[in-house]
Design an enzyme around this catalytic site. Sequence first.
Site, PDB file in Angstrom:
ATOM      1  N   VAL A   4       0.850  -1.190   0.000  1.00 23.78           N
ATOM      2  CA  VAL A   4       0.000   0.000   0.000  1.00 23.78           C
ATOM      3  C   VAL A   4       0.882   1.235   0.000  1.00 23.78           C
ATOM      4  CG1 VAL A   4      -1.825   1.264   1.184  1.00 23.78           C
ATOM      5  CG2 VAL A   4      -1.833  -1.231   1.203  1.00 23.78           C
ATOM      6  N   ASP A 117     -11.837 -10.981   8.017  1.00 25.92           N
ATOM      7  CA  ASP A 117     -10.446 -10.758   8.416  1.00 25.92           C
ATOM      8  C   ASP A 117     -10.337  -9.590   9.388  1.00 25.92           C
ATOM      9  OD1 ASP A 117      -7.770 -11.415   8.455  1.00 25.92           O
ATOM     10  OD2 ASP A 117      -7.244 -10.210   6.701  1.00 25.92           O
TER      11      ASP A 117
END
Length: 513
Positions: A4, A117
């Site tokens: 990211v 998650d």
Amino acid sequence: MGRVWQARDEMLHRDVAVKEIVPPAWLAEAEREDLRRRTLREARTAARLNHPNVVRIYDVVHDRESPWIVMEYVQSRSVEQMLAADGPLSPAITARIGLAVLAALRAAHSAGVLHRDVKPHNVLVAADGRVVLTDFGLATFTGGDAAMTGPGMILGSPHFVAPERARDGVSDPRTDLWSLGATLYAAVEGHPPYARDSAMATLTALATEPPDPMRRAGPLRPVLTGLLQRDPWRRLTAAEAEPLLRAAANAPAGPVESPGPVAPTVEEPPRPAPDAAPAAPGRLAAVRRAGRGRRVALGLTAMVVLLSTVGAAVALTDRARRPAEPSGGGAAASPTAPAAAFACASAPPPAARPVVSMPPPPGARFRLVPGWTWHTDPGGFRIAAPVDWLNWTEDSVTCFREPGGTRVLSVEWSAARADPAHWWRTEERRLTGGGSLPGYLRVDISPMDIFAGGAIWECVWLNAAGERMHTARLFANTSAERAYTVSWLTKEFDWQVNATYFAMIRQSFAPLT
């Protein structure tokens, strides 16, 4: 399988986060194709959710057949980073984070989305206190793409995977709630509920042992125990967990309370000068282009300013009296009682009655969220109000207050004002000059195009208990003679959690006379 990057959207002049998918070289072409589909599914799943506690997805672009997800950049630290830097969080702070993540999960589950998650790494706490759930890479939803987990494969972190998902591979809203419980356990205790040396040892303990004993949870113990039930049918539902989290968030500080900050201080990253080469400490980079000649230009999205709080207070001036000078949502308090500077701050009187659920009025333009109803007031207006909140009249104000909580809603009838924004500035000077709003910080005073003209006043201050409060107060002229003030009050930490509520309140409000 990804990185990211912080990037700069050169068309809209804003920072964004860009998730670059980097598949391992050993993946077969079929597996690479699965990864591409999963990436698009993540973007589509998150894009379905318009909620302040879910990271926003702006675009997906391709570069040499690899997808990049362009999303909202949140200046923040993850709960995992906070634990590593500052140690375990206090029960109250953990509970407030839990309320925000629970709100995000409820929105996702209402849209048919399972996150799958939830863990400290995927919960971000911004410098302004906003809590965001991110990384829907393992998400799935009913009526959409099929789950991409193969036989015998468990995706997710073993420390935060629900027992039934580890055992049978099944996922439903209850598995997300177990992961939420494990995340909050880790936040307050400093380690996950099954802290073992290996993934296999963790999964074995998950199947056969109770969670490790809690030593710091304090008022969080009931909700953590309920969320971490091995049997999913005995596990707390979201509706059952919310009041327990709210009670823990408001519980007095005990011996386990940690002095850590509510919102971490995050340094502003260096910004490259226009047309200059980007600075690159860590992974700070300006992504100029992604794809063949395609600029990372994000599609324009409608931006709605949502005013929100954990509490709602609506003040309505006395119906029997002649229209009086508006108090802006309640009478001013003395300097020794700053919490009463705005209406409905005191405890509900014995005469308070719960709001009763009513059918929608004829011609209602939209449906209210669950737990809210249409309230038609004798004072000549209609507004959305939460079911079972306590309703009473306080001097010239009609109040709606959350039982056992801090959220308050109010509507006040008064004479119209030629310049509502000027009126709010006058009220600001009166209350701050009198010492009724210690720690005052103006967020906004500005005109609004509503009914016959209006203005919003949003501000933050400290109440008598030293808690930072946040309120939005809408003054609206509904005719040449009459005006109403709609107010919404909450704790500052929870302001973003309830962002959509005030938008709904504002849209539902209608004068009837």
